[in-house]
Design an enzyme around this catalytic site. Structure first.
Site, PDB file in Angstrom:
ATOM      1  CG  ASP A 114      30.604  47.215  29.680  1.00 15.59           C
ATOM      2  OD1 ASP A 114      31.830  46.706  28.777  1.00 15.59           O
ATOM      3  OD2 ASP A 114      29.973  46.386  30.077  1.00 15.59           O
ATOM      4  CG  HIS A 137      40.374  49.089  24.583  1.00 21.68           C
ATOM      5  ND1 HIS A 137      39.377  48.766  25.575  1.00 21.68           N
ATOM      6  CD2 HIS A 137      40.421  48.626  24.090  1.00 21.68           C
ATOM      7  CE1 HIS A 137      39.052  47.719  25.228  1.00 21.68           C
ATOM      8  NE2 HIS A 137      39.381  46.724  23.672  1.00 21.68           N
ATOM      9  CG  LEU A 194      44.354  53.452  46.112  1.00 24.47           C
ATOM     10  CD1 LEU A 194      42.868  53.954  47.028  1.00 24.47           C
ATOM     11  CD2 LEU A 194      44.244  54.495  44.802  1.00 24.47           C
TER      12      LEU A 194
HETATM   13  C1  FPP Z   1      35.759  46.781  28.778  1.00 20.48           C
HETATM   14  O1  FPP Z   1      35.074  47.333  27.462  1.00 20.48           O
HETATM   15  C2  FPP Z   1      36.876  47.240  28.777  1.00 20.48           C
HETATM   16  C3  FPP Z   1      37.930  45.991  28.717  1.00 20.48           C
HETATM   17  C4  FPP Z   1      37.765  44.577  28.993  1.00 20.48           C
HETATM   18  C5  FPP Z   1      39.160  46.316  28.839  1.00 20.48           C
HETATM   19  C6  FPP Z   1      39.742  47.800  30.042  1.00 20.48           C
HETATM   20  C7  FPP Z   1      40.858  48.518  29.103  1.00 20.48           C
HETATM   21  C8  FPP Z   1      41.472  49.759  29.934  1.00 20.48           C
HETATM   22  C9  FPP Z   1      40.396  50.520  31.053  1.00 20.48           C
HETATM   23  C10 FPP Z   1      42.222  50.047  29.506  1.00 20.48           C
HETATM   24  C11 FPP Z   1      43.683  49.287  29.875  1.00 20.48           C
HETATM   25  C12 FPP Z   1      43.324  49.557  31.491  1.00 20.48           C
HETATM   26  C13 FPP Z   1      45.309  49.307  31.703  1.00 20.48           C
HETATM   27  C14 FPP Z   1      44.831  49.340  33.358  1.00 20.48           C
HETATM   28  C15 FPP Z   1      45.625  49.842  31.758  1.00 20.48           C
HETATM   29  P1  FPP Z   1      34.584  47.008  25.755  1.00 20.48           P
HETATM   30  O2  FPP Z   1      35.781  46.480  25.321  1.00 20.48           O
HETATM   31  O3  FPP Z   1      34.105  45.352  26.674  1.00 20.48           O
HETATM   32  O4  FPP Z   1      33.769  47.589  26.477  1.00 20.48           O
HETATM   33  P2  FPP Z   1      31.416  47.751  25.049  1.00 20.48           P
HETATM   34  O5  FPP Z   1      31.674  46.464  25.751  1.00 20.48           O
HETATM   35  O6  FPP Z   1      31.127  49.045  25.018  1.00 20.48           O
HETATM   36  O7  FPP Z   1      32.051  46.850  24.270  1.00 20.48           O
END
Ligand code: FPP
Length: 253
Positions: A19, A36, A130
């Site tokens: 997150d 991201h 893993l």
């Molecule tokens: C939450 O942060 C994160 C996500 C919804 C997406 C997670 C994706 C990645 C780490 C990158 C892509 C992954 C792979 C495996 C290639 P948020 O956007 O909800 O953050 P916020 O709560 O600060 O808005």
């Protein structure tokens, strides 16, 4: 690298709610998608470190069923990142003996991402280190309702007798019944919620909340979390005399 003390035993299966990508980027005056992109670096580093530490499984919450409701530009960008990640990381996954598995409503993914995902799963299927599980278009409630639907069909066809059902029967209807339940769940960016993640499987997992956003969660932050796991007394509902604790440590360099 310096030797570091790790709890012994280490968790066998770590699950992570990644997150804070958006917050990390916004705080730096960047667009959310830059967060991201930075988050992918953490995915790479944490996966490599978990493989090096010989953990059994790592499950990353990469995209939830609810995330489809985000602005379409962000969703498209995330799907593109996933496709590029899978294509670029295959060599590293093979080198580190990592096996990829995915859980979720995978048929909802765009064809290009699904193709790369299946290709990577096939390529890494023989790896014995893993298990990296990506939760994609995943929801804990969807998983349980999808499982119950399949169960109902088997009952209707006379394959299962509902009288014989126990927890293990139901587990067989979840997306991946082979991987043991996580014993450690980490959430970044300070929030104290499960957000519909692995609702069945996290029953006995130890919960750890890191204050840093996911793009800042690198191997040192993982070590700190693992050290905290080592301080936990896991009782599984037993009395203190019966319950085990993991308090010893081992050195890994
Ligand atoms: C939450 O942060 C994160 C996500 C919804 C997406 C997670 C994706 C990645 C780490 C990158 C892509 C992954 C792979 C495996 C290639 P948020 O956007 O909800 O953050 P916020 O709560 O600060 O808005």
């Amino acid at each position: 690298m310096q030797a570091t003390d790790f709890p012994d035993p280490l968790p066998q299966h770590v699950a992570i709610i990644m997150d804070g990508n958006g917050r990390w980027a916004t705080e730096r005056g960047m667009s959310r998608v830059r967060g991201h992109v930075a988050g992918v670096q953490s995915v790479r580093e944490i996966t490599t470190e978990c493989a090096r530490l010989h953990l059994g499984s790592l499950t990353l919450y990469a995209f939830s069923v609810e995330n489809w409701k985000r602005p379409s530009t962000e969703v498209r960008y995330l799907m593109r990142l996933l496709r590029v990640f899978l294509r670029r990381e295959r060599t590293t996954l093979m080198k580190n003996d990592v096996r990829l598995r995915c859980i979720g409503r995978l048929d909802d993914l765009p064809a290009g991402a699904l193709k790369e995902l299946r290709r990577t799963e096939r390529m890494t299927a023989g790896n014995t280190g893993l298990v990296l599980r990506l939760a994609l278009s995943y929801g804990g409630r969807s998983e349980i309702s999808d499982g119950l639907k399949a169960f109902g069909l088997d009952v209707a066809q006379g394959k299962v007798d509902p009288k014989d059902v126990d927890e293990e029967t139901l587990r067989a209807y979840l997306y991946d019944s082979e991987t043991p339940d996580p014993d450690f769940i980490i959430r970044t960016a300070g929030e104290m919620r499960l957000s519909n993640f692995l609702l069945w499987q996290l029953s006995y997992a130890e919960l750890y909340v890191a204050q840093v956003c996911w793009p800042e969660f690198k191997k040192e932050a993982l070590w700190k979390a693992l050290a905290a796991f080592g301080e936990r007394h896991r009782k599984f509902g037993l009395s203190p005399e019966q319950g085990g604790a993991c308090k010893s440590s081992r050195s890994i360099s």
